[in-house]
Design a protein around this motif. Structure first.
Motif, PDB file in Angstrom:
ATOM      1  N   ILE A 151       0.854  -1.175   0.000  1.00  0.00           N
ATOM      2  CA  ILE A 151       0.000   0.000   0.000  1.00  0.00           C
ATOM      3  C   ILE A 151       0.894   1.231   0.000  1.00  0.00           C
ATOM      4  CG2 ILE A 151      -0.217   0.058   2.519  1.00  0.00           C
ATOM      5  CD1 ILE A 151      -3.125   1.037   2.059  1.00  0.00           C
ATOM      6  N   ASN A 152       0.477   2.284  -0.657  1.00  0.00           N
ATOM      7  CA  ASN A 152       1.285   3.501  -0.646  1.00  0.00           C
ATOM      8  C   ASN A 152       0.843   4.402   0.502  1.00  0.00           C
ATOM      9  OD1 ASN A 152      -0.853   5.291  -1.585  1.00  0.00           O
ATOM     10  ND2 ASN A 152      -0.574   4.347  -3.590  1.00  0.00           N
ATOM     11  N   PHE A 153       1.696   5.367   0.849  1.00  0.00           N
ATOM     12  CA  PHE A 153       1.398   6.247   1.978  1.00  0.00           C
ATOM     13  C   PHE A 153       0.128   7.062   1.747  1.00  0.00           C
ATOM     14  CE2 PHE A 153       6.006   5.916   3.060  1.00  0.00           C
ATOM     15  CZ  PHE A 153       5.828   5.383   4.322  1.00  0.00           C
ATOM     16  N   TYR A 154      -0.104   7.496   0.518  1.00  0.00           N
ATOM     17  CA  TYR A 154      -1.286   8.312   0.248  1.00  0.00           C
ATOM     18  C   TYR A 154      -2.569   7.537   0.573  1.00  0.00           C
ATOM     19  CZ  TYR A 154      -4.917  10.973  -2.019  1.00  0.00           C
ATOM     20  OH  TYR A 154      -6.068  11.670  -2.246  1.00  0.00           O
ATOM     21  N   ASP A 155      -2.702   6.326   0.047  1.00  0.00           N
ATOM     22  CA  ASP A 155      -3.907   5.531   0.293  1.00  0.00           C
ATOM     23  C   ASP A 155      -4.052   5.168   1.763  1.00  0.00           C
ATOM     24  OD1 ASP A 155      -4.621   5.630  -2.383  1.00  0.00           O
ATOM     25  OD2 ASP A 155      -3.664   3.715  -2.859  1.00  0.00           O
ATOM     26  N   PHE A 156      -2.926   4.860   2.398  1.00  0.00           N
ATOM     27  CA  PHE A 156      -2.953   4.511   3.822  1.00  0.00           C
ATOM     28  C   PHE A 156      -3.411   5.704   4.656  1.00  0.00           C
ATOM     29  CE2 PHE A 156      -0.795   3.111   7.818  1.00  0.00           C
ATOM     30  CZ  PHE A 156      -1.393   1.868   7.919  1.00  0.00           C
ATOM     31  N   ALA A 157      -2.821   6.876   4.399  1.00  0.00           N
ATOM     32  CA  ALA A 157      -3.195   8.084   5.142  1.00  0.00           C
ATOM     33  C   ALA A 157      -4.628   8.493   4.830  1.00  0.00           C
ATOM     34  CB  ALA A 157      -2.236   9.217   4.800  1.00  0.00           C
ATOM     35  N   ASN A 158      -5.033   8.353   3.587  1.00  0.00           N
ATOM     36  CA  ASN A 158      -6.383   8.733   3.198  1.00  0.00           C
ATOM     37  C   ASN A 158      -7.431   7.875   3.909  1.00  0.00           C
ATOM     38  OD1 ASN A 158      -7.968  10.529   1.625  1.00  0.00           O
ATOM     39  ND2 ASN A 158      -8.442   8.832   0.241  1.00  0.00           N
TER      40      ASN A 158
END
Length: 65
Positions: free
Chosen positions: A15-22
């Motif tokens: 998973i990338n940071f953007y999707d995880f943070a979102n």
């Protein structure tokens, strides 16, 4: 979370940071802590999560006043 509860998220896929943070943002989280997948491990046998490939452990503690 806004109601004071704690949210733990474990991804079994990359998973990338953007999707995880979102994801956290959509849940209403104002703060989140990322534990990377190489060093961090989970032991939750009732859910089939047993990662015994290291000589270390994770401790998560919750306290109240």
């Amino acid at each position: 979370l806004p109601d004071g509860s704690i949210l733990f998220v474990l991804s079994k896929q990359a998973i990338n940071f953007y999707d995880f943070a979102n994801y956290f943002k959509k849940q209403g989280c104002k703060n989140a802590l990322y534990l990377d997948g190489f060093i961090s491990r989970a032991y939750l046998p009732e859910n089939g999560w047993v990662q015994l490939d290291g000589n270390f452990g994770v401790i998560v503690g919750v306290t109240a006043k």
